[in-house]
Design a protein around this motif. Structure first.
Motif, PDB file in Angstrom:
ATOM      1  N   SER A   1     -20.642 -40.802  61.186  1.00  0.00           N
ATOM      2  CA  SER A   1     -19.762 -41.960  61.369  1.00  0.00           C
ATOM      3  C   SER A   1     -20.102 -42.725  62.629  1.00  0.00           C
ATOM      4  O   SER A   1     -20.042 -43.967  62.660  1.00  0.00           O
TER       5      SER A   1
ATOM      6  N   GLY B   1     -16.754 -44.495  57.393  1.00  0.00           N
ATOM      7  CA  GLY B   1     -15.782 -43.412  57.330  1.00  0.00           C
ATOM      8  C   GLY B   1     -16.093 -42.416  56.223  1.00  0.00           C
ATOM      9  O   GLY B   1     -16.614 -42.781  55.167  1.00  0.00           O
TER      10      GLY B   1
ATOM     11  N   GLY C   1     -13.287 -44.602  60.527  1.00  0.00           N
ATOM     12  CA  GLY C   1     -12.005 -45.303  60.423  1.00  0.00           C
ATOM     13  C   GLY C   1     -11.366 -45.202  59.056  1.00  0.00           C
ATOM     14  O   GLY C   1     -10.469 -45.992  58.759  1.00  0.00           O
TER      15      GLY C   1
ATOM     16  N   ASP D   1      -8.866 -44.182  56.151  1.00  0.00           N
ATOM     17  CA  ASP D   1      -7.440 -43.835  56.170  1.00  0.00           C
ATOM     18  C   ASP D   1      -7.107 -43.087  54.878  1.00  0.00           C
ATOM     19  O   ASP D   1      -7.131 -43.672  53.787  1.00  0.00           O
TER      20      ASP D   1
ATOM     21  N   ASN E   1     -19.796 -49.253  55.110  1.00  0.00           N
ATOM     22  CA  ASN E   1     -19.738 -50.468  55.933  1.00  0.00           C
ATOM     23  C   ASN E   1     -20.832 -51.431  55.456  1.00  0.00           C
ATOM     24  O   ASN E   1     -22.022 -51.124  55.550  1.00  0.00           O
TER      25      ASN E   1
END
Length: 476
Positions: A71, A77, A91, A93, A147
């Protein structure tokens, strides 16, 4: 025409360039998406392998370290579910509804490895997931939040390069289309100008052969045709002039024979028959004189139209009008007419016009002769008007005049009004005046003024005030 052709070609070329650019842009997006997808699936498979063999706490710590390192390196993530445990990094969630939906699908042994084609103008991240376990049950799953910022930036740069190249190609193709259309259409425009000039000047214009072979052949054919037309017109003019000239001798001989016949017959001659013959001879002579004058006037006009006019003289119209009124006063009195010359308008006495003096006298004489024929018994008003850039010689009679629809035809050869066809005349007077005034750069205006009659205006270009004028009315 050139703009229309360029518009069509330009639109077609730009449309083709736009379609090719769109296909290329889509190909760049698909290829980049495929590269990202393959590299991220390889990373997911590696974490699937690590999760499969992570049995105790030590393995779990190593797994977390690997996840954190990944990461930190890629900015993406990771969420790994192992039994009842969840390991996260970056990041991502776990409470995100989309992440939860992907996890539930993975728990049902359904992977999600596809990535939609990346657009450089979106901001959403992509989720890929793969479950792992044995042949009987699912032990866990790996969810990666990919990403796409770097991929979007790369695609945007590639798209920019494609757009610049496409614009350059479009500009080059438009320039090529402009040169191609000019190569094809320039001979067409020259041919069109040559046709218009031939219709105006009745003389051929040399054409430079250019463009495609078909247009070169067309230019050669037009050149031969134009030369044939010009030669034919010249031969016609020469034939009319020579025929009129050659007919003078037989007519003079006929008149002499009629006079000799009258002497021989003496009292036995029939006066009415002899008078009829003499009238016909006089009519033929008048017609021949008119045809010769018309041929000369049309030759002068053709010289001007061909761009080689004789140098015009500078005349004082008031002086020529005064001389012509004195010369024609006896003929006017014999017909019960009065020539009224009015030179009281401002500048009329000093006005100068660019015109051949002899030809202007001929024009005035023709107009007055027309007044004598068709407006006998009434006055004739003559005046000069200085209009700055032009000088008007106005001659007005008070005869029957012409109807409004007849004014435009009065300058045609051999045309005569219905009301005057019983009167002697050839129908060439106004035609001669029209050709001569145009040969001198002027204009013939015919009007039906209030109160009846016909008003003839010879509008000539004005000459400079400092031009010297000789005694005969011509430039000294």
């Amino acid at each position: 025409m050139r703009l229309r052709v360029l518009g069509v070609l330009g639109s077609l070329l730009c449309l083709i360039a736009a379609i090719l650019s769109m296909l290329l842009l889509q190909s760049i997006s698909r290829n980049t998406t495929q590269d990202i997808q393959l590299s991220r699936l390889a990373s997911v498979n590696r974490f699937v392998e690590l999760g499969t063999y992570a049995q105790d706490a030590t393995d779990h710590e190593e797994l977390q370290l690997e996840m954190d390192a990944y990461s930190e390196l890629f900015g993406e993530g990771l969420l790994i579910s192992l039994g009842g445990l969840q390991f996260t990094s970056g990041g991502i969630d776990p409470l995100d509804p989309e992440v939860g939906a992907v996890q539930r699908r993975a728990a049902l042994n359904l992977d999600q490895t596809g990535i939609e084609p990346i657009s450089p103008f979106s901001e959403d991240a992509a989720l890929i997931a793969r479950p792992f376990g044995n042949s009987t049950q699912v032990l866990g799953s790996v969810v990666m939040e990919v990403n796409l910022d770097g991929a979007r930036q790369a695609i945007l740069q590639s798209w920019g390069a494609v757009v610049l190249v496409s614009l350059s190609v479009c500009a080059g193709m438009l320039l090529l289309a402009e040169r191609l259309s000019a190569w094809v259409l320039r001979p067409v425009h020259r041919l069109s100008d040559a046709v218009a000039e031939l219709a105006t000047t009745q003389s051929p214009t040399p054409l430079q052969e250019a463009g495609p072979p078909e247009l070169r052949a067309l230019s050669r054919s037009f050149q031969h045709m134009a030369q044939s037309v010009a030669d034919s017109l010249a031969q016609q003019r020469e034939l009319i002039a020579e025929t009129s000239h050659q007919l003078r001798n037989p007519i003079a001989a006929l008149r002499l024979r009629v006079d000799l016949l009258k002497l021989r017959l003496g009292e036995q001659a029939e006066p009415e028959g002899v008078a009829a013959v003499e009238r016909e001879l006089e009519r033929v002579e008048t017609l021949l004189d008119g045809v010769l004058r018309l041929a000369s006037a049309e030759h002068r006009l053709s010289e001007r139209s061909a761009g080689t006019p004789a140098a015009p003289g500078t005349v004082v119209p008031a002086r020529l009008l005064t001389e012509e009124v004195e010369r024609q006063s006896v003929a006017a009195r014999e017909r019960g007419m009065q020539l009224r010359l009015d030179l009281n308008a401002p500048g009329s006495l000093d006005a100068r016009a660019q015109c051949n003096g002899f030809e202007l006298q001929q024009m005035i004489a023709e107009v007055l002769e027309n007044c004598f024929k068709y407006a006998s018994g009434g006055p004739v008003d003559l005046s000069v008007a200085d209009r700055g850039r032009s000088v008007d010689l106005v001659i007005r009679d008070y005869g029957p005049g012409l109807a409004a629809h007849e004014l435009s035809a009065a300058a045609e050869r051999f045309w005569r009004a219905e009301s005057s066809r019983q009167s002697p005349g050839t129908g060439l007077g106004m035609a001669i005046v029209d050709r001569l005034v145009r040969a001198n750069g002027g204009e013939l205006l015919l009007q039906a003024p209030e109160g009846g009659g016909l008003q003839v205006t010879l509008r000539l270009p004005a000459a400079g005030p400092g031009t010297m004028v000789g005694a005969a009315g011509e430039q000294a």
